[in-house]
Design an enzyme around this catalytic site. Structure first.
Site, PDB file in Angstrom:
ATOM      1  N   SER A 142       0.850  -1.179   0.000  1.00  0.00           N
ATOM      2  CA  SER A 142       0.000   0.000   0.000  1.00  0.00           C
ATOM      3  C   SER A 142       0.887   1.231   0.000  1.00  0.00           C
ATOM      4  CB  SER A 142      -0.893   0.007   1.243  1.00  0.00           C
ATOM      5  OG  SER A 142      -1.559   1.241   1.412  1.00  0.00           O
ATOM      6  N   TYR A 155      -2.695  -1.202  10.317  1.00  0.00           N
ATOM      7  CA  TYR A 155      -2.650  -1.331   8.855  1.00  0.00           C
ATOM      8  C   TYR A 155      -1.259  -1.004   8.340  1.00  0.00           C
ATOM      9  CZ  TYR A 155      -4.231  -0.825   3.992  1.00  0.00           C
ATOM     10  OH  TYR A 155      -4.407  -0.972   2.631  1.00  0.00           O
TER      11      TYR A 155
END
Length: 279
Positions: A142, A155
């Site tokens: 990401s 995350y």
């Protein structure tokens, strides 16, 4: 891998979003696809969209956090298709919480899917990719694997871990002269359902001074790249054997900011977060 015709690609998280679009784009290039997702309804919709594409399509419900299931699926893909050339470890989830407010169950849930799911998929498919003589592992990290954001620590941890895994695996495979390569994918804001399906703790809502629904809506406003565009960018990166690919103009901008201000970017992130909150 300059051509995908008659290759076989396995894709996790193909019930929606980038996974679905990757399957559609690859099938359009003559690539046979084996798709999986924990969401059976979404997976069935993807299969329906692939009807008439002229390639072999197989599907299976799969929880990427289940190591035995991932290994069994890898064997099934080869049994059904005769080989496998690409594995897209794309499945992932989001969790909004402060690190102080996160319990260990939160960490375990997101790491089991976002990190261990990538590890299981890479290791389960690697022998089959090697046997094909021309293999590629594409693992989704990401833009949050490049920089940290308050309220997204769990995350961030999972995606930073994926990035490190990808980079090391690529180096090791090259040093051994393996016929398998690795591309690390770093999407920015992609128009998928990941924000709507994200878990969000009360602790984060208090931290931001928002309710869950408004926080999710504000987060989705940052999604500027379509899933189809993302899929095409990723596929192009595989064709060029790129070590990593930044998906979306926001990902490229944020990567540049981190490069220019390796420590100072944190102040910019905090300023932005404060502006988005009502604290």
């Amino acid at each position: 891998m300059k051509s995908f015709k008659d290759k076989v690609a396995a894709i996790t998280g193909a019930g929606s979003g980038m996974g679905r679009e990757l399957a559609i784009e690859l099938a359009g290039r003559g690539c046979h696809v084996a798709i999986s997702d924990v969401n059976e309804a979404g997976l069935a919709q993807t299969v329906e969209l692939l009807q008439g594409c002229g390639v072999r399509v197989t599907s299976q419900k799969l929880d990427v956090a289940d190591r035995d299931a991932v290994y069994a699926w890898a064997d099934t893909v080869v049994a059904e298709h005769g080989k496998v050339n690409l594995i897209f470890n794309n499945a992932g989830v989001a969790l909004g919480t402060t690190l102080d407010g996160a319990d260990y169950g939160d960490f375990e849930w997101i790491m089991n899917i976002n990190f261990w799911g990538v590890v299981y998929g890479s290791k389960a498919f690697l022998p089959h990719l090697r046997a094909s003589g021309e293999g590629h592992i594409i693992n989704t990290s990401s833009v949050f694997g490049l920089f940290a954001v308050p309220g997204n620590g769990c995350y961030n941890a999972s995606k930073f871990a994926v990035r490190g895994f990808n980079e090391c695996l690529r180096q090791e495979l090259e040093m051994k002269g393996e016929p398998v390569s690795v591309t690390s994918v770093h999407p920015g804001g992609i128009k998928t359902g990941i924000a709507r399906s994200a878990r969000m703790t009360d602790d984060l809502n208090k931290f931001l001074g928002k309710d869950e629904q408004s926080a999710k809506r504000d987060f989705e406003k940052l999604f500027i790249t379509t899933a189809n565009r993302a899929a095409r960018v990723i596929i192009k990166a595989v064709e060029g054997n790129k070590r990593r690919v930044l998906v979306g103009p926001d990902a490229k901008l944020l990567d540049l900011i981190v490069r220019l201000f390796p420590s100072g970017y944190q102040r910019l992130v905090m300023m932005f977060t404060r502006r988005q909150s009502v604290i």
